[in-house]
Design an enzyme around this catalytic site. Structure first.
Site, short mmCIF file in Angstrom:
data_model
loop_
_atom_site.label_atom_id
_atom_site.label_comp_id
_atom_site.label_asym_id
_atom_site.label_seq_id
_atom_site.Cartn_x
_atom_site.Cartn_y
_atom_site.Cartn_z
CE1 TYR A 68 44.65 30.62 37.96
CE2 TYR A 68 43.41 32.19 36.61
CZ TYR A 68 44.47 31.91 37.47
OH TYR A 68 45.33 32.90 37.84
CB SER A 101 43.13 36.06 38.52
OG SER A 101 42.83 36.24 37.16
CB ALA A 102 41.17 40.66 36.22
CG ASP A 157 58.41 27.29 42.57
OD1 ASP A 157 58.14 26.27 41.93
OD2 ASP A 157 58.02 28.43 42.24
CE LYS A 170 44.95 32.17 41.28
NZ LYS A 170 46.12 32.15 42.15
CG ASN A 220 54.27 26.37 34.82
OD1 ASN A 220 54.52 25.73 33.80
ND2 ASN A 220 53.68 27.55 34.79
CG PHE A 222 42.08 33.64 19.81
CD1 PHE A 222 42.13 32.45 19.10
CD2 PHE A 222 43.10 33.92 20.72
CE1 PHE A 222 43.16 31.54 19.30
CE2 PHE A 222 44.13 33.02 20.93
CZ PHE A 222 44.16 31.82 20.22
CG PHE A 253 43.34 43.85 35.39
CD1 PHE A 253 43.20 43.99 36.78
CD2 PHE A 253 42.21 43.92 34.62
CE1 PHE A 253 41.93 44.21 37.36
CE2 PHE A 253 40.95 44.15 35.17
CZ PHE A 253 40.82 44.29 36.54
N1 LIG Z 1 50.59 35.39 34.94
C1 LIG Z 1 49.35 35.83 34.92
O1 LIG Z 1 48.84 36.29 33.90
C2 LIG Z 1 48.51 35.81 36.19
C3 LIG Z 1 47.33 36.57 36.25
C4 LIG Z 1 46.56 36.54 37.41
C5 LIG Z 1 46.97 35.78 38.50
N2 LIG Z 1 48.12 35.05 38.41
C6 LIG Z 1 48.51 34.22 39.56
O2 LIG Z 1 49.79 34.61 40.00
C7 LIG Z 1 50.49 33.49 40.50
C8 LIG Z 1 51.85 33.39 39.83
O3 LIG Z 1 51.66 33.33 38.44
P1 LIG Z 1 52.89 33.18 37.43
O4 LIG Z 1 52.46 33.79 36.14
O5 LIG Z 1 54.14 33.62 38.06
O6 LIG Z 1 52.85 31.59 37.25
P2 LIG Z 1 54.07 30.57 37.24
O7 LIG Z 1 53.51 29.26 36.83
O8 LIG Z 1 55.21 31.12 36.46
O9 LIG Z 1 54.48 30.53 38.79
C9 LIG Z 1 53.82 29.73 39.72
C10 LIG Z 1 54.87 28.96 40.48
O10 LIG Z 1 54.22 28.10 41.42
C11 LIG Z 1 54.90 26.86 41.42
N3 LIG Z 1 53.97 25.84 41.88
C12 LIG Z 1 52.88 25.35 41.25
N4 LIG Z 1 52.28 24.41 42.00
C13 LIG Z 1 53.01 24.31 43.14
C14 LIG Z 1 52.90 23.52 44.32
N5 LIG Z 1 51.91 22.62 44.45
N6 LIG Z 1 53.82 23.67 45.30
C15 LIG Z 1 54.82 24.56 45.17
N7 LIG Z 1 54.99 25.32 44.07
C16 LIG Z 1 54.09 25.21 43.07
C17 LIG Z 1 55.35 26.66 39.98
O11 LIG Z 1 56.45 25.78 39.86
C18 LIG Z 1 55.72 28.08 39.57
O12 LIG Z 1 57.08 28.35 39.79
C19 LIG Z 1 49.60 32.27 40.27
O13 LIG Z 1 48.92 31.98 41.46
C20 LIG Z 1 48.64 32.76 39.20
O14 LIG Z 1 47.41 32.10 39.27
C21 LIG Z 1 48.90 35.05 37.29
#
Ligand SMILES: NC(=O)c1ccc[n+]([C@@H]2O[C@H](COP(=O)([O-])OP(=O)(O)OC[C@H]3O[C@@H](n4cnc5c(N)ncnc54)[C@H](O)[C@@H]3O)[C@@H](O)[C@H]2O)c1
Length: 353
Positions: A161, A137-138, A32, A165, A36, A231, A191
């Site tokens: 975004y 993602s949905a 990581d 995906k 974020n 919203f 979801f």
């Molecule tokens: N949380 C949601 O609602 C949701 C829904 C659908 C899909 N997702 C997908 O699930 C995954 C995880 O989501 P999350 O909610 O835990 O998000 P998050 O931002 O908490 O976790 C993502 C992690 O990836 C790391 N990261 C980002 N860019 C990076 C890079 N270039 N190299 C290495 N690390 C990197 C960030 O530091 C973070 O720790 C993502 O791919 C997101 O698109 C999330």
């Protein structure tokens, strides 16, 4: 013992998955960049592992670095190989996830989410690692499709975004058709993951103003913010607010263990790609959610209505049958559990990690 690389393992979803992996005696390697997330989530995971006798058998490693950096990824894979225990599965969560930011910075989203994924695939190919679980993602489903959404629903994302995906899924499909390589891909279409680990040690810790509903409700509940904006109050639903499919973060994490078991199961899946929804199949409106949150946690959430957001849809929820059929997975926790655990996390960690 299986060794799993979890990219993005310090983030909200990743840390909960890593916890379960360790409990199930997988060896875990986290990559990581912390762009974020907060390193304290990783420190807590090490603490949790050290204090928990049951999970002492598994190993945990953390590498800070970027998935776009191929040399860095090679080093991670090489060190594991040299230790005699190679990485044999990847759960790929690292990426950028804000719909609104993706509209403002599309280049960054394509670079991290698509180019970054290609670098992971490249290093996996070099190290003959073929099992890959992808965080989809949905949001990739067409706005025109009615819920419940099944995996055959039309794919037509409306923001960068979602497009990144959907593009990664296309790349995985192309790779899976390559007869000279052996890939096993599963794409999990989440979801709305919400809630926290029941211990209150791990949860969602957004940087800045939360984009998602649950952390926002928690921050209003703890008086960090005044009021929750809803919203639109004139959607074609029972109470006029949008309906979504909320899934407890621990159910979502369970879904990843089920996906790994599927990829590593007895049936040979060489050259396969499958997409599976991870949702509960239950829709809950924003007002219902607020009401349950207030009741379960015995507090008041101030709300006010604002105009609809561009790109929102009245009702979105999953058809989760495929996950049941293919992964033998179903969600076990309900909205009350999600509200209770999210608030427990908030109370124990008012300023996050
Ligand atoms: N949380 C949601 O609602 C949701 C829904 C659908 C899909 N997702 C997908 O699930 C995954 C995880 O989501 P999350 O909610 O835990 O998000 P998050 O931002 O908490 O976790 C993502 C992690 O990836 C790391 N990261 C980002 N860019 C990076 C890079 N270039 N190299 C290495 N690390 C990197 C960030 O530091 C973070 O720790 C993502 O791919 C997101 O698109 C999330």
């Amino acid at each position: 013992m299986k060794k799993i690389l979890v990219t993005g393992g310090a983030g909200y979803i990743g840390i909960h998955i890593c916890l379960l992996l360790l409990e199930q005696e997988f060896d875990v390697v986290i990559v990581d960049s912390l762009t974020n997330s907060n390193e304290n989530s990783i420190k807590r995971l090490f603490d949790y592992k050290n204090k928990n006798f049951d999970i002492k058998n598994s190993t945990l490693q953390f590498y800070k670095g970027d998935i776009r950096d191929l040399e860095f990824l090679r080093k991670v894979f090489l060190e594991s190989r040299n230790s005699g225990n190679s990485i044999d599965n990847v759960i790929h969560l690292a990426g950028l996830k804000s719909v609104s930011q993706s509209i403002d910075f599309p280049g960054k989203y394509w670079e991290v989410n698509v180019y970054g994924t290609l670098q992971i695939l490249k290093v996996m190919e070099e190290f003959e690692c073929k099992n890959f679980v992808f965080s989809s993602s949905a949001t990739i489903y067409s706005q025109m499709q009615e819920s419940p959404l099944n995996e055959n629903a039309q794919i037509s994302p409306i923001n960068p975004y979602g497009k990144t995906k959907a593009t990664v899924e296309e790349i995985l499909k192309d790779f899976s058709k390559n007869k000279k390589q052996f890939w096993n891909f599963i794409s999990l279409r989440y979801f709305n993951p919400v809630g926290a680990h029941p211990s209150g040690m791990f949860g969602e810790d957004p940087i800045g103003i939360p984009n998602n509903l649950f952390p926002y409700i928690c921050q209003v509940g703890s008086a960090r913010r005044d009021t929750l904006s809803i919203f639109g109050n004139n959607w074609p639903t029972n109470d006029g607010t949008c309906i979504r499919d909320y899934i407890h973060i621990m159910d979502l994490a369970d879904g990843h263990i089920a996906a790994l078991n599927f990829l590593n199961g007895e049936i040979d899946k060489v050259g396969s790609f499958i997409a599976v929804n991870l949702g509960t199949g239950v829709g809950t409106s924003v007002l219902e959610l607020v009401e349950i949150f207030e009741k379960v946690n015995k507090l008041k959430i101030n709300t006010h209505f604002t105009s609809r957001r561009l790109g929102d849809k009245a009702v979105v929820y999953a058809n989760p049958e495929m996950a049941h059929k293919v992964l033998n997975w179903t969600s076990k926790r309900n909205i009350e559990d999600m509200c209770r655990d999210a608030w427990n996390w908030q109370l124990k960690n008012p300023s996050g990690y």
